[in-house]
Design an enzyme around this catalytic site. Sequence first.
Site, PDB file in Angstrom:
ATOM      1  N   GLN A  56       3.655   1.749  -1.226  1.00 54.93           N
ATOM      2  CA  GLN A  56       4.239   2.007  -2.541  1.00 54.93           C
ATOM      3  C   GLN A  56       3.177   2.476  -3.520  1.00 54.93           C
ATOM      4  O   GLN A  56       3.428   3.320  -4.361  1.00 54.93           O
ATOM      5  CB  GLN A  56       4.905   0.744  -3.072  1.00 54.93           C
ATOM      6  CG  GLN A  56       6.111   0.339  -2.267  1.00 54.93           C
ATOM      7  CD  GLN A  56       6.572  -1.071  -2.587  1.00 54.93           C
ATOM      8  OE1 GLN A  56       5.783  -1.937  -2.953  1.00 54.93           O
ATOM      9  NE2 GLN A  56       7.852  -1.302  -2.448  1.00 54.93           N
ATOM     10  N   GLN A  57       1.987   1.914  -3.391  1.00 58.29           N
ATOM     11  CA  GLN A  57       0.914   2.329  -4.300  1.00 58.29           C
ATOM     12  C   GLN A  57       0.572   3.792  -4.095  1.00 58.29           C
ATOM     13  O   GLN A  57       0.183   4.486  -5.007  1.00 58.29           O
ATOM     14  CB  GLN A  57      -0.338   1.490  -4.063  1.00 58.29           C
ATOM     15  CG  GLN A  57      -0.207   0.092  -4.596  1.00 58.29           C
ATOM     16  CD  GLN A  57      -1.417  -0.740  -4.241  1.00 58.29           C
ATOM     17  OE1 GLN A  57      -2.473  -0.214  -3.938  1.00 58.29           O
ATOM     18  NE2 GLN A  57      -1.254  -2.036  -4.259  1.00 58.29           N
ATOM     19  N   CYS A  58       0.664   4.222  -2.866  1.00 57.63           N
ATOM     20  CA  CYS A  58       0.305   5.612  -2.572  1.00 57.63           C
ATOM     21  C   CYS A  58       1.485   6.539  -2.791  1.00 57.63           C
ATOM     22  O   CYS A  58       1.407   7.712  -2.459  1.00 57.63           O
ATOM     23  CB  CYS A  58      -0.163   5.751  -1.138  1.00 57.63           C
ATOM     24  SG  CYS A  58      -1.649   4.827  -0.797  1.00 57.63           S
ATOM     25  N   THR A  59       2.576   6.035  -3.321  1.00 54.74           N
ATOM     26  CA  THR A  59       3.806   6.815  -3.421  1.00 54.74           C
ATOM     27  C   THR A  59       3.974   7.723  -2.205  1.00 54.74           C
ATOM     28  O   THR A  59       3.788   8.917  -2.266  1.00 54.74           O
ATOM     29  CB  THR A  59       3.905   7.674  -4.704  1.00 54.74           C
ATOM     30  OG1 THR A  59       2.623   8.209  -4.984  1.00 54.74           O
ATOM     31  CG2 THR A  59       4.431   6.891  -5.851  1.00 54.74           C
ATOM     32  N   LEU A  68       0.806  -1.211   0.000  1.00 58.06           N
ATOM     33  CA  LEU A  68       0.000   0.000   0.000  1.00 58.06           C
ATOM     34  C   LEU A  68       0.845   1.269   0.000  1.00 58.06           C
ATOM     35  O   LEU A  68       0.566   2.222  -0.713  1.00 58.06           O
ATOM     36  CB  LEU A  68      -0.907  -0.002   1.226  1.00 58.06           C
ATOM     37  CG  LEU A  68      -1.812   1.202   1.290  1.00 58.06           C
ATOM     38  CD1 LEU A  68      -2.895   1.109   0.250  1.00 58.06           C
ATOM     39  CD2 LEU A  68      -2.401   1.345   2.668  1.00 58.06           C
TER      40      LEU A  68
END
Length: 1040
Positions: free
Chosen positions: A906-909, A904
């Site tokens: 990483q997905q949300c940078t 998560l």
Amino acid sequence: MEAAAARPLQVAAIGVCAETGFWDSLRRLKLDVLGTDDSPIPITGYYTPRQYEKIASLFRICPESILPPSANSFGDRNNCPVPGTLLNTNNMRGFQNLDRALILRAEAKKILHDISSGNVEENPSLLLRFLVISFADLKNWKVYYNVAFPSLVFDSKITLLSLKFASSALSQEEVTSLSKAFIEWRKSSETTVVPFFLINITQDSTATVRHLKDWKACQGNGQKLLFGFYDHGNRGFPGWALRNYIAFVSLRCKIEKVQFFCYREKRGHPDLQQSLIGEASFLAPHGWDAPDYVPEAIGWEGETIGKEYKEMKPKEIDLSSINPASQDEEKQLMHLKLMGWRHFAVNLDKLSSARCLLLGAGTLGCEVARLLMTWGVRKLTVVDNGCVSMSDLVKQSLYTDKDCGVPRVTAIVPHLKERCSAVEVEGIQMEIPILGHNISASNAASVLDDCKRLQTLVDSNDVVFLLNETRESMWLPTLLCADKNKIAIAALLKYDSYLVMRHGAGPGIKGGGMDEVIAQIENLSTEDALGRQRLGCCFCSDIASLVNSEYTGTLDQHSTVISPGLTSVASGKAVELFARMLHHPDEIHAPGDIAGTDTEHQLGLLPHQMQGSLSKCVLSTVLCNSSSNCIACSNAVLSEYRRRGFYFVMQAINCPTHLKELTNISDLKKPFACSKISASIPVNLEKLSSARCLLLGAGTLGCDVARILMTTISLTMVEHTFQDCGVRKITIVDSGRVVVSNLARQSLYTSDDRDSPKASAILGHLKERCPSVIAEGIKMEIPMPGHPVSPNEAASVLEECKRLQELVASHDAIFLLTDTRESRWLPTLLCANENKIAITAALGYDSYLVMRHGAGPGTSRGNPDGDAAADKLSAEDALGRQRLGCYFCNDVVAPVDSVSNRTLDQQCTVTRPGLASIASGRAADLFTRLLHHPDGIHAQGEIAGTNSEGPLGLLPHQIRGSLSQYNLLTLLGYSSSNCTACSNAVLSEYQRRGMDFVMQVINEPTYLEDLTGITDLMKSAAYSQVEWIDEADDDEIDML
Ligand SMILES: [Zn+2]
Ligand SMILES: [Zn+2]
């Protein structure tokens, strides 16, 4: 009910109720504690033998289920605890790919082990061990899950020989005695939570309920022995628990026939009308006692025999309905919590309770206030004396056209609130008394009031941000902060360079038994309260300009005439410095770090001062101690202030020479002269306003870049007038919608935009800051390689490819501001093909990359006819220079779907707040420089420190910066012949086959690698010798 004849045993599945509260507890645990850790979590489920009219009782998984077992597993008569395991994956793909059969068998093996080792006799609930697999999609407040009750599968079928209701299978005496025994069993807190037990009925009809471990003692003597359990089954079917119970009987008791008792309860009493007594026979399974044996198992809820587990539909829970009141705030803070997953734990309590005083609500004030909110700061006080003017709008990021003429401190409050409803913000309109401004008899009283008011404000806040436009107005707050030992952070801008610093702590008191009051005045130590040398303030190191009280005003004038993006860069750094300081154990006393040194601290270095220049692409950290001649923080000044209070302040304001005498600096020579800045900067207003800019992405970077582009006011200083100027033709592409967690971070959106497409919401916000801008928004997904499309999507994806192609062709500069690597591929290819300026900005956790792509290839000479030209792309650009590289040139793998496997965070940078501001500022600045360079896109890449700068300063190819290391690198890389986006191999294939080629790349992840020879490159030994520029940063940035 009478069993007609022997038949296979059928049992009722367990109905599960996984309460929303359980998932909410998991959500918090994941976010706050677990982070990326996806190892199994022990949980507890609860069930009861209690039956309701015609409804089986449900197996409950509730908020308490997730507590550590010691805290809750005891349970009570209606909550018989059962141990379980939760496997929560980090992403949807991980959830889908879980090998459900394998996991189930592994759990079944645990049950088998517990049976053969004797654990079950000690803790019978182990027989009902359960399993939950889930993916908590925290970003979207959803949970996907499946539940299983693993059940051992026998080699051959279990035969049900008889099944009766207990009341008809037993005599009246037996029923009476058994009911009594059950009441006792259920009354005791020790036995009520034991779901498996023995029922012993003697020949004189006396029934007892006994522990499972007594099974040996209960055998023989003509007694009746029933294996009883709390049954969740319903009506004529025994419950699921019976299966593993029979496995236990077979394995431990070595018998092949069992009498069982399904215990059911009604309104707290044994219900022998509904309880079942049955008999079953079975053959001893083979191999179960072998140590390595992994049993067959079934037990997934909703499992269909003969169907693949992968086809099993997950259950879905929507968490957005719980705590709607606090949800917005939680969503806004999520990115900070996610920072703790890999980087460092943000102290949200400290941030939200820190009271921040912002002096100045202009260019810096707006940015700093907003960025503080993205750090979770919730208590702001803003002081300013001005009103919003039309020319402020593009520069001062929060204000819109409706605010013109309104005091800034009034206008700023709703703008902060509409980005973060939890923020408490107070605006105070007042003049900050300025050093060197003559006080007349008529205004003396009001100046004194302002001084006192400022003192009260400094006292009641924890941190003071000095964002005033003039340095003279920083004097009094600097003095007050040093006196009260308050954190002070100053940001100063000067044409295209900035200084961001924290002031040192105030002086400690020298030892000695003096009277306290006198001690505070006379005995100020040269060290701070921790015995460290005090760090300086913004007046310490720059005595000259202030000694000279006929201050030339150079700084003043230039402070409003700044290079595009400078405010964003400086604000980002100021807020970062604040957050770092707040997390440092010594806070205001923390020593100043210098870049390049090691630090133990998780947050990275904590410098004292940062100085940077946009045009030179440099950043340096500076450390200087408090000067004994300082007019604001020296002991001489502080003890004078403590002795004479505001009389001294008023005297100093009125007559700065008093300060000179006090600090003995009247004899000092001017240490340096302010460097002259050339009065006219060759900015081509026409070029800027006519440049058509295409922004791909309207998120954090998109908002900032769009706004800064409009602000590009590197102005002509001719005759000291300046004129607003900037990019006026902007097209923005984005496929997303505004959600609450975007609000403070994505600078343009407000709560009114929630659920609107970003591509349309952003337009109004640009217009209300700059009415002359011509902005267009396009809601569109950018086609991505390695994301295969289904045949019925193909047509629309093709349309999008063509649309993007047209957009690139019709613009002059393309900004790649999306947040996945693969979404940058097609635009990069199209820009190289069309020879368009492409500027990429990408964020890591605490580092960023800003680069311009090189020009496209020229065509080789000697191929005049058009058809051949496509095949004869030159290795050089149209000016015969070596082409600069693109975003993909350094990569050794082709861009593919990089999102599905990410966790998560990483997905949300997850990036540090402020980083986007810095990168956006640099991207807009790079664009302006490039646009003004005579060679435009063909301009060669310059490296900082090489003295190659033109009138506009350095024009690098790539800039990489790290917040925690305080480094700033300018890099140069040439186009790679293996590049998946800009190499001639790719471009000529595109020119030959057009969109067919693009669609193939989208559908076949390995096609690009084969085409560009990366595959061979990876296979060959030579690969290990390939050197990539700046490997250290690659990991971080390649994730993007
Ligand atoms: Zn000082
Ligand atoms: Zn490339």
